[in-house]
Design a protein around this motif. Sequence first.
Motif, PDB file in Angstrom:
ATOM      1  N   ARG A  82       0.740  -1.183   0.045  1.00 34.65           N
ATOM      2  CA  ARG A  82      -0.028   0.164   0.107  1.00 34.65           C
ATOM      3  C   ARG A  82       0.731   1.080  -0.024  1.00 34.65           C
ATOM      4  N   ALA A  83       1.824   1.165   0.839  1.00 35.90           N
ATOM      5  CA  ALA A  83       2.773   2.418   0.938  1.00 35.90           C
ATOM      6  C   ALA A  83       3.307   2.680  -0.496  1.00 35.90           C
ATOM      7  N   LEU A  84       3.921   1.652  -0.896  1.00 33.54           N
ATOM      8  CA  LEU A  84       4.749   1.989  -2.466  1.00 33.54           C
ATOM      9  C   LEU A  84       3.646   2.309  -3.388  1.00 33.54           C
ATOM     10  N   ARG A  85       2.430   1.733  -3.410  1.00 33.04           N
ATOM     11  CA  ARG A  85       1.333   2.287  -4.242  1.00 33.04           C
ATOM     12  C   ARG A  85       0.776   3.603  -4.245  1.00 33.04           C
ATOM     13  N   ARG A  86       0.912   4.121  -3.136  1.00 30.14           N
ATOM     14  CA  ARG A  86       0.647   5.685  -2.921  1.00 30.14           C
ATOM     15  C   ARG A  86       1.995   6.377  -3.144  1.00 30.14           C
ATOM     16  N   LEU A  87       3.187   5.956  -2.908  1.00 29.40           N
ATOM     17  CA  LEU A  87       4.363   6.576  -3.471  1.00 29.40           C
ATOM     18  C   LEU A  87       4.354   6.683  -5.126  1.00 29.40           C
ATOM     19  N   ARG A  88       3.878   5.536  -5.643  1.00 23.95           N
ATOM     20  CA  ARG A  88       4.033   5.679  -7.173  1.00 23.95           C
ATOM     21  C   ARG A  88       2.838   6.761  -7.510  1.00 23.95           C
ATOM     22  N   ALA A  89       2.239   7.049  -6.949  1.00 25.85           N
ATOM     23  CA  ALA A  89       1.096   7.955  -7.362  1.00 25.85           C
ATOM     24  C   ALA A  89       1.564   9.353  -7.067  1.00 25.85           C
ATOM     25  N   ARG A  90       2.331   9.494  -6.128  1.00 32.14           N
ATOM     26  CA  ARG A  90       2.768  10.740  -5.894  1.00 32.14           C
ATOM     27  C   ARG A  90       4.069  11.399  -6.691  1.00 32.14           C
ATOM     28  N   LEU A  91       4.968  10.092  -6.989  1.00 32.25           N
ATOM     29  CA  LEU A  91       6.115  10.493  -7.982  1.00 32.25           C
ATOM     30  C   LEU A  91       5.685  10.540  -9.515  1.00 32.25           C
ATOM     31  N   GLY A  92       4.539   9.742  -9.793  1.00 34.15           N
ATOM     32  CA  GLY A  92       4.246   9.842 -11.409  1.00 34.15           C
ATOM     33  C   GLY A  92       4.925   9.006 -11.995  1.00 34.15           C
ATOM     34  N   ASP A  93       5.346   9.472 -13.273  1.00 41.71           N
ATOM     35  CA  ASP A  93       6.080   8.706 -14.166  1.00 41.71           C
ATOM     36  C   ASP A  93       7.515   9.150 -14.493  1.00 41.71           C
ATOM     37  N   GLY A  94       8.077   9.932 -13.624  1.00 43.40           N
ATOM     38  CA  GLY A  94       9.198  10.252 -13.879  1.00 43.40           C
ATOM     39  C   GLY A  94      10.505   9.478 -13.765  1.00 43.40           C
ATOM     40  N   VAL A  95      10.258   8.551 -12.601  1.00 45.03           N
ATOM     41  CA  VAL A  95      10.931   7.376 -12.243  1.00 45.03           C
ATOM     42  C   VAL A  95      10.118   6.423 -11.940  1.00 45.03           C
ATOM     43  N   ARG A  96      10.260   5.247 -12.752  1.00 47.90           N
ATOM     44  CA  ARG A  96       9.463   4.023 -12.580  1.00 47.90           C
ATOM     45  C   ARG A  96       9.601   3.314 -11.290  1.00 47.90           C
ATOM     46  N   LEU A  97       8.774   3.297 -10.527  1.00 47.60           N
ATOM     47  CA  LEU A  97       8.786   2.463  -9.130  1.00 47.60           C
ATOM     48  C   LEU A  97       8.032   1.167  -9.452  1.00 47.60           C
ATOM     49  N   ARG A  98       8.881   0.188  -9.155  1.00 44.06           N
ATOM     50  CA  ARG A  98       8.569  -1.122  -9.559  1.00 44.06           C
ATOM     51  C   ARG A  98       8.832  -2.113  -8.276  1.00 44.06           C
ATOM     52  N   TYR A  99       7.829  -3.091  -8.157  1.00 48.28           N
ATOM     53  CA  TYR A  99       7.850  -3.904  -7.011  1.00 48.28           C
ATOM     54  C   TYR A  99       7.926  -5.571  -7.374  1.00 48.28           C
ATOM     55  N   ARG A 100       8.704  -6.387  -6.470  1.00 47.46           N
ATOM     56  CA  ARG A 100       8.658  -7.713  -6.468  1.00 47.46           C
ATOM     57  C   ARG A 100       8.863  -7.970  -5.267  1.00 47.46           C
ATOM     58  N   ARG A 101       8.131  -9.374  -4.878  1.00 46.58           N
ATOM     59  CA  ARG A 101       8.036  -9.892  -3.486  1.00 46.58           C
ATOM     60  C   ARG A 101       8.290 -11.455  -3.891  1.00 46.58           C
ATOM     61  N   ARG A 102       9.292 -12.016  -3.146  1.00 49.47           N
ATOM     62  CA  ARG A 102       9.384 -13.573  -3.200  1.00 49.47           C
ATOM     63  C   ARG A 102       8.639 -14.103  -1.885  1.00 49.47           C
ATOM     64  N   GLN A 103       8.139 -15.319  -2.099  1.00 51.52           N
ATOM     65  CA  GLN A 103       7.694 -15.989  -0.968  1.00 51.52           C
ATOM     66  C   GLN A 103       8.672 -16.474  -0.079  1.00 51.52           C
ATOM     67  N   GLU A 104       9.878 -16.798  -0.288  1.00 55.70           N
ATOM     68  CA  GLU A 104      10.856 -17.244   0.547  1.00 55.70           C
ATOM     69  C   GLU A 104      12.085 -16.620   0.198  1.00 55.70           C
ATOM     70  N   ASN A 105      12.715 -16.365   1.642  1.00 56.56           N
ATOM     71  CA  ASN A 105      14.156 -15.541   1.681  1.00 56.56           C
ATOM     72  C   ASN A 105      15.204 -16.475   1.232  1.00 56.56           C
ATOM     73  N   ARG A 106      14.920 -17.070   0.311  1.00 54.54           N
ATOM     74  CA  ARG A 106      16.176 -18.253  -0.406  1.00 54.54           C
ATOM     75  C   ARG A 106      17.566 -17.200  -0.528  1.00 54.54           C
ATOM     76  N   GLY A 107      18.549 -17.804  -0.017  1.00 52.59           N
ATOM     77  CA  GLY A 107      19.766 -16.961  -0.333  1.00 52.59           C
ATOM     78  C   GLY A 107      19.861 -15.634   0.466  1.00 52.59           C
ATOM     79  N   ARG A 108      18.883 -15.255   1.318  1.00 49.81           N
ATOM     80  CA  ARG A 108      18.907 -13.863   1.841  1.00 49.81           C
ATOM     81  C   ARG A 108      19.203 -12.686   0.786  1.00 49.81           C
TER      82      ARG A 108
END
Length: 581
Positions: A111-137
């Motif tokens: 949620r916080a990152l989606r709000r930030l994406r809306a505030r920043l606009g398209d000048g710098v693309r903000l992308r998000y990825r989440r893994r299910q497991e912390n493999r390899g730290r």
Amino acid sequence: MQWVILALFAVTFTWIAASFWTAVAGFLLQAFRRDPLSLRRLHAEDGTFGCLEPGRRTAIVMPVYNEDPVRVTRGIEAICRSLLATGQGGKFDFWVLSDSSDPTVIGAEERALRRLRARLGDGVRLRYRRRQENRGRKAGNIADFCERWGAEYEYMVVLDADSLIEGPTLVRLVQTMDANPNAGLIQTLPLPVRQQTLFGRFQQFANAVHGPMLATGLAFWQANSANYWGHNAIIRIRPFREHCQLPVLPGRPPLGGEILSHDFVEASFLRRAGWDLWLLPQLPGSFEELPGNLVDFARRDRRWIQGNLQHLRLLAEPGLHPLNRAHFLFGAVSYLVSVFWLLMLAAATVVALGVPASPSGGPLGGEGASLSTAYALLGGTLMLLLLPKALGVLLVAARDPGRFGGRGRLVLGGVLETLYSVLIAPLMMAFHAVFVAGVLSGRNVIWSAQPREGRMVAWSEALRRTGPMVAAALAWATLLAVLAPAFLWWVLPVLVGWLAAPALVRGSGSRAASARLRVRGLLLTPADITPGPALATMVRLEEQPAQAGGVSVLLRGMRRMPPAPGRAWAGGALRKAASGN
């Protein structure tokens, strides 16, 4: 016993001497304004830079693991706004690589990152990825990004969750890589900022005064075989993907299994493949945060100790550059030296208590010669330890003391920092020795989210963690007072540090003491007086109410968002996490 003392002293003195000459080299290079790599004269930059080359994109990647989403998004926003001000924001994508496992944090994060994406606009693309497991730290997190999306980018700038880097610094890093096609990695000098506790403020001041000088000397003797510190560095992605797969060490943790400190190893593999690695200490605008008290700082060192001791098993790895082997060795010795100091003090105590020895058979000669030699060695050691601190203050005082509150406050701050470092040195020596013993005895560390905010350590915790030091100091002092009072004065600095350990640990997290020093203009740094755009934005965002009302409001009443393995969103839309998505 004298031979034991001499052998231990040779190791510790060599370590101190190496640090001393690194500082001297840095002092001379900075005093004569010479580039540590080319030795050319440095010229003041006018603050302008050209456009980046078209067709080459850079990913700014920030791995996170159960971090405070509000703090993370503030840092990202500060970096992105500073980058947008350069006019080059369109050449960068900002990736948040989440390995978070706490359902509440995951929901708040998205949620916080989606709000930030809306505030920043398209000048710098903000992308998000989440893994299910912390493999390899963290190393596994970065490797996953490189495999899935690395083909889209020429470079990546790796940040930690507490990293802050100015937009012009990011642009200059990319330009330097563009101009040097054999550069595989460029490491900046991240200086601590935003420290609010007493311990944090001392560390911030010491790093700001002495850090650039020491890093300049380090860059000089490392040349194109610099080390990688895991963050605030730019990396050429293709060779990183091809050459930096981490091996799994034979045996069980803590010395076997997955390599805990991946950065040194990745740097050595890049250098083995023929790529240049540079440290650029003269490049400003690179920052980080520190644990705010002695306990949390030592806890972070515990993880580093295990990782650095693992590196000793790679000394015989075929094809490595000699300097990378030196990085492995120095990294481990930097913690093992605490064990050597304690052993040397124990051996000296045995001698002082009257263990029979030949008057002339030891390596130091008879009793009179031994005492004379001991004073000479002590004086030489103190000079090697304290002179670099004086050189750092002298360099800043001669160049621009106003950035530290003026010459008088700078010198007084240097004296206070030196006294404080002398006080806490015995504590860190004891902590490190215990941690080394724990690793060698088979105790594995759990790599959890790091504490980013300063906290006041409770008296109960301070006593629990330092009680053995106090008991050892009392027993040691009593024994010497009765049987060898002359030797008591030699070990008094260690005894004072251990006896005061609970108060030092408790006080290290004090915000009130830090505030009093700041009000008096002491321990100020350039980041306090003239912060750059990103740092100023970060401060401004912290002074405002958080968009979601702070962490407590942001997390309140949030439902669990189901994990989406291998999925990422960019521009507000979910996309499958595959190469070239």
